[in-house]
Motif scaffolding. Structure first.
Motif, mmCIF file in Angstrom:
data_model
loop_
_atom_site.group_PDB
_atom_site.id
_atom_site.type_symbol
_atom_site.label_atom_id
_atom_site.label_comp_id
_atom_site.label_asym_id
_atom_site.label_seq_id
_atom_site.Cartn_x
_atom_site.Cartn_y
_atom_site.Cartn_z
ATOM 1 N N LEU A 1 7.260 2.719 6.785
ATOM 2 C CA LEU A 1 6.144 2.496 5.875
ATOM 3 C C LEU A 1 5.801 3.793 5.156
ATOM 4 C CD1 LEU A 1 3.700 0.865 4.789
ATOM 5 C CD2 LEU A 1 2.459 1.587 6.850
ATOM 6 N N ILE A 2 5.886 3.773 3.837
ATOM 7 C CA ILE A 2 5.457 4.911 3.021
ATOM 8 C C ILE A 2 4.035 4.617 2.581
ATOM 9 C CG2 ILE A 2 5.987 6.355 1.044
ATOM 10 C CD1 ILE A 2 8.185 6.235 3.184
ATOM 11 N N LEU A 3 3.088 5.323 3.160
ATOM 12 C CA LEU A 3 1.668 5.054 2.936
ATOM 13 C C LEU A 3 1.084 6.106 1.996
ATOM 14 C CD1 LEU A 3 -0.665 3.192 3.762
ATOM 15 C CD2 LEU A 3 -1.133 4.754 5.650
ATOM 16 N N CYS A 4 0.729 5.691 0.790
ATOM 17 C CA CYS A 4 0.233 6.624 -0.228
ATOM 18 C C CYS A 4 -1.284 6.490 -0.387
ATOM 19 C CB CYS A 4 0.912 6.356 -1.571
ATOM 20 S SG CYS A 4 2.711 6.517 -1.518
ATOM 21 N N GLY A 5 -1.910 7.580 -0.780
ATOM 22 C CA GLY A 5 -3.350 7.587 -1.007
ATOM 23 C C GLY A 5 -3.762 8.875 -1.691
ATOM 24 N N PRO A 6 -4.993 8.935 -2.188
ATOM 25 C CA PRO A 6 -5.422 10.126 -2.938
ATOM 26 C C PRO A 6 -5.528 11.381 -2.090
ATOM 27 C CG PRO A 6 -7.252 8.615 -2.596
ATOM 28 C CD PRO A 6 -6.028 7.896 -2.128
ATOM 29 N N VAL A 7 -6.009 11.241 -0.839
ATOM 30 C CA VAL A 7 -6.195 12.409 0.030
ATOM 31 C C VAL A 7 -5.751 12.057 1.440
ATOM 32 C CG1 VAL A 7 -8.103 13.403 -1.315
ATOM 33 C CG2 VAL A 7 -8.596 11.748 0.495
ATOM 34 N N ASN A 8 -5.538 13.102 2.254
ATOM 35 C CA ASN A 8 -5.047 12.897 3.616
ATOM 36 C C ASN A 8 -6.003 12.060 4.452
ATOM 37 O OD1 ASN A 8 -2.580 14.317 3.435
ATOM 38 N ND2 ASN A 8 -3.621 16.279 3.700
ATOM 39 N N GLY A 9 -7.318 12.251 4.277
ATOM 40 C CA GLY A 9 -8.291 11.518 5.077
ATOM 41 C C GLY A 9 -8.186 10.015 4.887
ATOM 42 N N PHE B 1 5.103 3.895 16.069
ATOM 43 C CA PHE B 1 4.476 3.916 14.747
ATOM 44 C C PHE B 1 4.481 5.303 14.109
ATOM 45 C CE2 PHE B 1 0.827 4.091 11.841
ATOM 46 C CZ PHE B 1 1.129 3.029 11.002
ATOM 47 N N PRO B 2 4.162 6.389 14.840
ATOM 48 C CA PRO B 2 4.189 7.715 14.197
ATOM 49 C C PRO B 2 5.547 8.062 13.592
ATOM 50 C CG PRO B 2 3.030 7.832 16.283
ATOM 51 C CD PRO B 2 3.654 6.472 16.235
ATOM 52 N N GLU B 3 6.643 7.607 14.212
ATOM 53 C CA GLU B 3 7.975 7.922 13.697
ATOM 54 C C GLU B 3 8.408 6.966 12.590
ATOM 55 O OE1 GLU B 3 6.970 10.015 16.721
ATOM 56 O OE2 GLU B 3 7.447 7.951 17.284
ATOM 57 N N LEU B 4 7.655 5.895 12.366
ATOM 58 C CA LEU B 4 8.060 4.884 11.394
ATOM 59 C C LEU B 4 7.053 4.748 10.248
ATOM 60 C CD1 LEU B 4 9.556 2.188 13.779
ATOM 61 C CD2 LEU B 4 10.783 3.752 12.277
ATOM 62 N N HIS B 5 6.263 5.781 10.021
ATOM 63 C CA HIS B 5 5.436 5.786 8.815
ATOM 64 C C HIS B 5 5.292 7.221 8.307
ATOM 65 C CE1 HIS B 5 1.791 7.458 10.696
ATOM 66 N NE2 HIS B 5 1.282 7.529 9.477
ATOM 67 N N VAL B 6 5.160 7.358 6.999
ATOM 68 C CA VAL B 6 4.979 8.654 6.355
ATOM 69 C C VAL B 6 3.777 8.561 5.445
ATOM 70 C CG1 VAL B 6 5.983 10.397 4.840
ATOM 71 C CG2 VAL B 6 7.459 9.124 6.417
ATOM 72 N N ALA B 7 2.811 9.467 5.613
ATOM 73 C CA ALA B 7 1.624 9.505 4.762
ATOM 74 C C ALA B 7 1.851 10.501 3.633
ATOM 75 C CB ALA B 7 0.398 9.892 5.580
ATOM 76 N N VAL B 8 1.620 10.057 2.397
ATOM 77 C CA VAL B 8 1.840 10.900 1.226
ATOM 78 C C VAL B 8 0.537 10.987 0.439
ATOM 79 C CG1 VAL B 8 3.226 11.289 -0.839
ATOM 80 C CG2 VAL B 8 4.220 10.087 1.123
ATOM 81 N N ALA B 9 -0.057 12.165 0.382
ATOM 82 C CA ALA B 9 -1.308 12.358 -0.353
ATOM 83 C C ALA B 9 -1.012 12.665 -1.822
ATOM 84 C CB ALA B 9 -2.110 13.497 0.275
ATOM 85 N N GLY B 10 -1.990 12.312 -2.679
ATOM 86 C CA GLY B 10 -1.870 12.634 -4.096
ATOM 87 C C GLY B 10 -1.222 11.554 -4.938
ATOM 88 N N LEU B 11 -0.921 10.417 -4.340
ATOM 89 C CA LEU B 11 -0.346 9.287 -5.064
ATOM 90 C C LEU B 11 -1.255 8.076 -4.909
ATOM 91 C CD1 LEU B 11 3.461 9.528 -4.125
ATOM 92 C CD2 LEU B 11 2.363 10.267 -6.242
ATOM 93 N N PRO B 12 -1.265 7.176 -5.886
ATOM 94 C CA PRO B 12 -2.120 5.980 -5.759
ATOM 95 C C PRO B 12 -1.650 5.066 -4.648
ATOM 96 C CG PRO B 12 -0.692 5.819 -7.681
ATOM 97 C CD PRO B 12 -0.542 7.212 -7.165
ATOM 98 N N LEU B 13 -2.582 4.307 -4.101
ATOM 99 C CA LEU B 13 -2.271 3.385 -3.010
ATOM 100 C C LEU B 13 -1.178 2.393 -3.407
ATOM 101 C CD1 LEU B 13 -3.004 2.405 -0.152
ATOM 102 C CD2 LEU B 13 -4.752 0.951 -1.182
ATOM 103 N N GLU B 14 -1.113 2.049 -4.706
ATOM 104 C CA GLU B 14 -0.126 1.082 -5.182
ATOM 105 C C GLU B 14 1.301 1.598 -5.037
ATOM 106 O OE1 GLU B 14 -2.794 2.068 -6.869
ATOM 107 O OE2 GLU B 14 -4.028 0.252 -6.678
#
Length: 213
Positions: free
Chosen positions: A180-188, A1-14
């Motif tokens: 999986l490109i996982l977007c959200g407002p902040v890293n937490g 899972f760690p190698e198959l997802h990327v967390a991107v902060a500063g973008l909406p969840l959509e």
């Protein structure tokens, strides 16, 4: 899972999405666009040849000898890149950082380079493609390179402010990787979502294992 997802902060969840292939969270050291199927080689050592073996002292007596040594290194590096080019290799994936002379000749011969892959990323690519890292300076650098991985695409990917590498490998096993490109407002928030998704996937994995038994 760690190698198959990327967390991107500063973008909406959509903005979250699933992409085929794998995404490496680093930029190209050298990028040469190539269309259609391409061949990739994995390496785990510097491609700039050493003047002496490990533990062997190399002595030069003059500036001329030193410059001649640098010319030999340059010619040997260029010969290796020509060797990759003649074997239709368009992508070099390295677990170590390569020196500038390697990047220079890679660009000259149409070979894209991605450096500093983790051991987990290298292991994943080896499992997907069925190839092992290539030893570049054996007795014969002019023979056919058999340890090449097939890829359907290799391109830059911009995720927020992150420059990434997006590669679609032709898998030799039943597993077809998607990232999986996982977007959200902040890293937490991203970390919480990633942990929840990983837990859900682990639960499903255990569930289907029980059904198979």
């Amino acid at each position: 899972f760690p190698e198959l997802h990327v967390a991107v902060a500063g973008l909406p969840l959509e903005s979250s999405r699933v992409l085929p292939g794998i995404v490496l969270c680093r930029d190209f050291a050298a990028y040469c666009p190539a269309g259609g199927d391409l061949r990739a080689v994995l390496v785990t050592e510097p491609l700039r040849p050493a003047l002496a073996a490990s533990g062997v002292e190399f002595v030069v007596d003059s500036e001329g000898q030193y410059q001649a040594s640098l010319c030999w290194i340059s010619r040997r590096t260029e010969a290796f890149m020509k060797h990759l080019q003649s074997n239709n290799v368009k992508l070099l994936l390295s677990s170590v950082k390569q020196e500038e002379v390697v990047i220079y000749y890679a660009k000259q011969h149409g070979v894209s380079v991605v450096e500093c892959l983790s051991s987990e990323e290298m292991a994943l690519i080896c499992e997907l493609t069925g190839v092992l890292p290539y030893a570049p300076f054996g007795d014969n650098i002019h023979g056919e390179i058999t340890e090449t991985a097939a890829a359907t695409f290799c391109q830059p990917l911009l995720l927020g402010s992150k420059r990434c590498v997006h590669i679609g490998f032709t898998s030799v096993c039943a597993f077809q990787p998607h990232c999986l490109i996982l977007c959200g407002p902040v890293n937490g928030v991203n970390e919480q979502h990633a942990a929840a998704l990983q837990g859900a996937l682990t639960m499903l994995q255990q569930l289907f294992k029980g059904v198979d038994q």
